[in-house]
Design an enzyme around this catalytic site. Structure first.
Site, short mmCIF file in Angstrom:
data_model
loop_
_atom_site.label_atom_id
_atom_site.label_comp_id
_atom_site.label_asym_id
_atom_site.label_seq_id
_atom_site.Cartn_x
_atom_site.Cartn_y
_atom_site.Cartn_z
N TYR A 156 -6.78 6.08 4.42
CA TYR A 156 -6.95 5.12 3.33
C TYR A 156 -6.08 3.88 3.55
CZ TYR A 156 -6.70 2.77 -1.11
OH TYR A 156 -6.74 1.80 -2.07
N GLU A 198 0.82 -1.21 0.00
CA GLU A 198 0.00 0.00 0.00
C GLU A 198 0.86 1.26 0.00
OE1 GLU A 198 -3.20 0.41 -0.38
OE2 GLU A 198 -3.62 -1.74 -0.48
N ASP A 219 -11.58 5.41 -2.85
CA ASP A 219 -10.48 6.10 -3.50
C ASP A 219 -11.01 6.72 -4.80
OD1 ASP A 219 -10.78 3.96 -5.23
OD2 ASP A 219 -8.72 3.24 -5.04
#
Length: 304
Positions: free
Chosen positions: A129, A44, A147
């Protein structure tokens, strides 16, 4: 919900077909084959503003060098930053934050990753996020991911207002309870391979076509797509061709109309009777066209 969204009544079917579409075929990134929170966190952080193809090679090399969170915590920060720079992964601060986060997992959490989005945010450099992504993909305990790709999907499919609150509420309502891992992967995959800035609805077999507002209207604008995408071959263009052809004729059977709308029309093909009937159904709903049956044959004409 704070703002209205055009969610269909058969939401269960909407959920089921997306998950089935994703599970039948999706991009096979290696971090999708693990539930290790450390490996997922690395993916990520690397994926922020970096092409996934480049991330895949760097991610594999990074885990070969530092295979566990303890290995990364024990590494020299300079070595981690050098690796980041050598692999062109963007801002070097992200490498520093990742190194610090690894040390926090060891020092503050006894080597075990927190499992909730809120707890994961205590780690250096882990924002909302990323925390939610790790909670979802590692522990299946995340919230609905929102997103840019997901916003584009929701805006087009269900005519969700362009506001963060509306996107978050709609995403939360759609996500099946206790299924954040598969659901968030699936809806992001939909935005990544089908509902791109220039959509690939039919080519990618988008499972939401029958509900999608953009697919029915031909308007594929979105928050990150302020202008219409390529017009050639679009649904909007095909609707216009139907109207133009029918202006020249009082009435036409489907198999006579079809080749005048698309040169690659084939009665039983991808662009065949079923496709044309769907197009005509949209135009009928708009009050522009009417169809009729004559001896088992469907014909179309402009509405008088």
């Amino acid at each position: 919900m704070t703002e209205a969204a055009s969610l269909p009544e058969d939401t269960g079917d909407v959920r089921a077909v997306l998950i089935e579409w994703y599970e039948s075929d999706h991009r096979d990134f290696p971090w999708r084959r693990t539930t290790d929170p450390y490996a997922i966190l690395v993916s990520e952080v690397m994926s922020q503003q970096t092409q996934l193809e480049r991330v895949e090679k760097a991610w594999t090399a990074f885990l070969d060098r530092w295979p566990t969170v303890a290995d990364l915590a024990a590494a020299e920060r300079g070595a981690v930053v050098s690796f980041w720079s050598d692999h062109r992964l963007g801002y070097n601060n992200r490498a520093k934050y990742l190194h610090t986060a690894a040390q926090q997992v060891l020092d503050e959490h006894d080597g075990e990753f927190p499992t909730s989005p809120t707890a994961l945010r205590s780690l250096q450099g882990v924002g909302p996020y990323t925390a939610n992504a790790v909670a979802s993909f590692a522990f299946n305990e995340g919230n609905a991911v929102v997103d840019t790709n997901v916003k584009r999907v929701l805006y087009r499919a269900f005519d969700v207002p362009d506001s963060d609150a509306a996107f978050e509420d709609t995403a939360a309502e759609l996500m099946p309870e206790g299924a954040s891992r598969v659901w968030n992967n699936a809806i992001m995959e939909l935005g990544g391979v089908a509902c791109q800035k220039t959509p690939r609805c039919d080519a990618a077999g988008c499972p939401w076509r029958e509900w999608c507002h953009a697919y029915q209207t031909g308007d594929f604008t979105a928050p990150d797509v302020p202008t219409q995408p390529e017009f050639e071959g679009s649904r909007r263009q095909m609707r216009g061709r139907v109207i133009s052809v029918l202006k020249e004729y009082d009435e036409l059977p489907l198999d006579t109309l079809g080749p005048r709308v698309r040169v690659d029309y084939s009665p039983d093909g991808e662009y065949g009777r079923a496709w044309l009937r769907e197009l005509l159904s949209d135009l009928e709903a708009d009050g522009l066209v009417e169809t009729d049956e004559h001896d088992g044959e469907t014909t179309a004409q402009l509405r008088q």
